[in-house]
Scaffold this active site. Structure first.
Site, mmCIF file in Angstrom:
data_model
loop_
_atom_site.group_PDB
_atom_site.id
_atom_site.type_symbol
_atom_site.label_atom_id
_atom_site.label_comp_id
_atom_site.label_asym_id
_atom_site.label_seq_id
_atom_site.Cartn_x
_atom_site.Cartn_y
_atom_site.Cartn_z
ATOM 1 C CG ASP A 40 61.401 24.580 22.109
ATOM 2 O OD1 ASP A 40 61.518 25.647 21.378
ATOM 3 O OD2 ASP A 40 61.099 24.848 23.298
ATOM 4 C CG ASP A 63 58.302 26.929 13.711
ATOM 5 O OD1 ASP A 63 57.273 27.179 14.578
ATOM 6 O OD2 ASP A 63 58.106 27.836 12.628
ATOM 7 C CE1 TYR A 157 50.288 33.992 27.666
ATOM 8 C CE2 TYR A 157 48.484 34.904 29.422
ATOM 9 C CZ TYR A 157 49.648 34.006 29.014
ATOM 10 O OH TYR A 157 50.074 32.952 29.799
ATOM 11 C CE LYS A 161 49.501 30.188 27.427
ATOM 12 N NZ LYS A 161 49.985 28.872 27.276
ATOM 13 C CB THR A 191 60.710 31.056 34.691
ATOM 14 O OG1 THR A 191 60.061 32.196 34.250
ATOM 15 C CG2 THR A 191 59.598 30.049 34.735
#
Length: 238
Positions: A40, A63, A157, A161, A191
């Site tokens: 990450d 990255d 978005y 995806k 989350t």
């Protein structure tokens, strides 16, 4: 019915490992006996879920929108562990709220970089090593239920995806018999960030990251040896 998987002696690379879903995938692999390379750009202590490194989970900061960084991390994982059996492309983000004519190009670029480019670059640099696993190498990427249709306010978005889904199908076709590639399609994941963003929603209908992680493990396991190019719903009632 309880299901268990055995990934002893396997090495799994997980991107987006400091987020809630990425951490759950890392921990599920570790619990199943795998050595986990958790990657990450955000350090585990600064991440959403507080990834528990140790216990066969090694953290690699990188990255994954930068090809040189991806090459470096994959090389370090191979140098440290000598092999790569599974890749979980979990890195991703969500931004929305504006129609296309009011969406700035920076938002568009961020979504395609984080959601699609990371999966492309990680897959590109992992594939040669996954092919060495004699047909048992596997990639699982995170698409989204909303990628199946257009909608108001979060078009970039959804498009990014959808790109993950099509990338997955392409990798599966190009590597048939050598590396399996599948995607999972969550809706709203339970989350802390999503609960804060939507405090009045029906949180009980959301899917726990650990449950999605189990599907990721299944798709990487020998139990899914005949499954490649699939986009698997993991949205429960959400």
């Amino acid at each position: 019915m309880d299901v268990s998987f055995d990934f002893t002696d396997s090495v799994a690379l997980v991107t987006g490992a400091s987020g809630a879903l990425g951490a759950a995938v890392c921990e599920a692999f570790a619990d199943a006996g795998a050595t986990v390379a958790a990657a990450d750009v955000v350090a585990p202590d600064d991440g959403e879920a507080g990834l528990d490194t140790g216990r066969a989970i090694d953290f690699y900061r990188g990255d994954f929108t930068d090809e040189r960084e991806v090459e470096r991390v994959v090389s370090e994982v191979l140098a440290d562990h000598g092999r790569l059996d599974c890749l979980a492309n979990v890195a991703g983000t969500w931004k929305g709220g504006a129609p296309i004519e009011n969406t700035d190009v920076e938002t568009f670029e961020t979504l395609f970089d984080v959601n699609l480019k990371t999966a492309f670059l990680a897959s590109k640099h992992a594939l040669a090593h996954l092919r060495e696993r004699d047909g048992r190498g596997a990639i699982v990427s995170v698409s989204a239920r909303s990628s199946l249709e257009g909608g108001e306010g979060d078009g970039p978005y959804r498009a990014s995806k959808a790109g993950v889904r099509l990338l997955t199908e392409t990798i599966a076709a190009e590597n048939a018999g050598e590396v399996r590639a599948n995607a999972v399609m969550p809706s709203v994941i339970d989350t802390p960030a999503n609960r804060e963003m939507m405090p009045d929603a029906d949180h009980d209908a959301w899917v726990d990251p650990a449950d999605i992680a189990e599907v990721v493990l299944f798709l990487c396991s020998d139990a899914a040896s005949v499954t490649s190019g699939a986009a698997v719903p993991v949205y429960g009632e959400a």
